[in-house]
Design a protein around this motif. Structure first.
Motif, short mmCIF file in Angstrom:
data_model
loop_
_atom_site.label_atom_id
_atom_site.label_comp_id
_atom_site.label_asym_id
_atom_site.label_seq_id
_atom_site.Cartn_x
_atom_site.Cartn_y
_atom_site.Cartn_z
N ARG A 83 24.46 20.10 9.07
CA ARG A 83 24.69 21.49 9.45
C ARG A 83 25.35 21.64 10.82
O ARG A 83 25.57 22.74 11.28
CB ARG A 83 23.36 22.25 9.43
N GLY A 84 25.60 20.53 11.49
CA GLY A 84 26.19 20.60 12.83
C GLY A 84 25.23 21.05 13.90
O GLY A 84 25.65 21.54 14.96
N VAL A 85 23.94 20.87 13.64
CA VAL A 85 22.90 21.25 14.60
C VAL A 85 22.65 20.07 15.55
O VAL A 85 22.49 18.93 15.11
CB VAL A 85 21.60 21.63 13.87
N GLY A 86 22.61 20.33 16.85
CA GLY A 86 22.37 19.29 17.83
C GLY A 86 20.98 18.69 17.69
O GLY A 86 20.00 19.41 17.50
N ILE A 87 20.90 17.36 17.77
CA ILE A 87 19.64 16.65 17.56
C ILE A 87 19.04 16.24 18.89
O ILE A 87 19.71 15.68 19.75
CB ILE A 87 19.87 15.41 16.68
N GLY A 88 17.73 16.50 19.03
CA GLY A 88 17.01 16.10 20.23
C GLY A 88 15.76 15.33 19.88
O GLY A 88 15.13 15.56 18.85
N ALA A 89 15.38 14.38 20.74
CA ALA A 89 14.11 13.67 20.61
C ALA A 89 13.02 14.53 21.24
O ALA A 89 13.21 15.12 22.31
CB ALA A 89 14.19 12.32 21.31
N HIS A 90 11.86 14.57 20.57
CA HIS A 90 10.76 15.44 21.02
C HIS A 90 9.48 14.62 21.16
O HIS A 90 8.58 14.70 20.32
CB HIS A 90 10.60 16.56 19.99
N PRO A 91 9.40 13.79 22.21
CA PRO A 91 8.23 12.93 22.38
C PRO A 91 7.01 13.68 22.91
O PRO A 91 7.14 14.63 23.68
CB PRO A 91 8.71 11.89 23.39
#
Length: 255
Positions: A57-65
């Protein structure tokens, strides 16, 4: 007045057959996704599916620790020494980087979860430990910070890429920290109210606290918690209200 803003949501928080939130519906509304890394929530299968869907979908991916706290959903405060804290951030970020690469995607940002985030918002030294650990693994990653808190002070000190975040569904104390979830009014469930207050804050360029105090801050992104029952409605109404006010939704770049 800010004319563009990012919408982010915490997601990927299901575990095995246990489902938390409607991630796919949220991914059709938001521009960035903070994906759990398996400690406070999520697992390898959920991470892979959520990252693939975000990438498509072109959504930015982030890590969520977060803290290693599946039972408490990462919302129980833990006291760790600096080495242990740094290691668990790096462990989770490493997992996120690997899972994203396997999907042909990239992790753009990092956002701390739950009690880890709230503690780092109060304690610059803790925030520095978390962020230094992350930057040692991914030097160009964008650090998403709780605007106006010790998190922002720490990221500024590190001169790293940063995005300042406010919350659509949480009430604020006068020091820019979030009202404790155990207190009345801490979590906002009314989608129309959540949407209108986001327009007000973005236009004002400030966090507006529960008491009405204005705390001036850059606003790069707005969070919508994926685990609340009203998450999709809040996301949809917030996006519609912002766009109606002439504020376009786009992924942040970090500064």
């Amino acid at each position: 007045m800010t004319t563009t803003v990012d919408l982010n949501a915490d997601m990927g928080e299901s575990f095995g057959p246990w489902v938390m939130g409607d991630d796919f519906a949220l991914l059709d509304v938001v521009s960035s996704a903070n994906i759990a890394c398996g400690f406070h929530a999520g697992d390898a299968v959920v991470m892979a599916k959520t990252m693939a869907a975000a990438h498509q979908r072109g959504v930015g991916i982030g890590a969520h620790p977060g803290f290693d706290d599946l039972q408490g959903f990462g919302r129980q405060r833990m006291q760790l020494n600096g080495a242990s804290l740094g290691n668990i951030v790096q462990y989770q970020l490493g997992a996120a980087l690997a899972m994203a690469q396997a999907q042909g995607a990239k992790v753009r940002h990092l956002k701390l979860h739950g009690a880890m985030a709230n503690m780092a918002a109060e304690d610059k030294a803790m925030a520095l430990t978390c962020y230094r650990a992350a930057l040692a693994v991914a030097p160009d990653i964008i650090i998403m910070v709780l605007a106006g808190t010790a998190q922002q002070t720490a990221a500024t000190e590190l001169c790293c890429k940063m995005a300042c975040e406010i919350f659509s569904d949480r009430a604020y104390n006068d020091d820019a920290t979030l009202v404790d979830r155990s207190l009345p009014g801490a979590v906002i469930h009314d989608a129309a109210f959540a949407a209108s207050r986001m327009v007000e804050m973005v236009k004002a360029g400030a966090i507006i606290t529960q008491s009405g105090k204005h705390i001036p801050t850059p606003i790069d992104t707005i969070c919508l918690h994926g685990d609340t029952a009203e998450a999709v409605d809040i996301a949809t109404q917030t996006r519609a209200a912002l766009e109606a006010a002439g504020i376009s939704i786009t992924r942040f770049n970090g500064f």
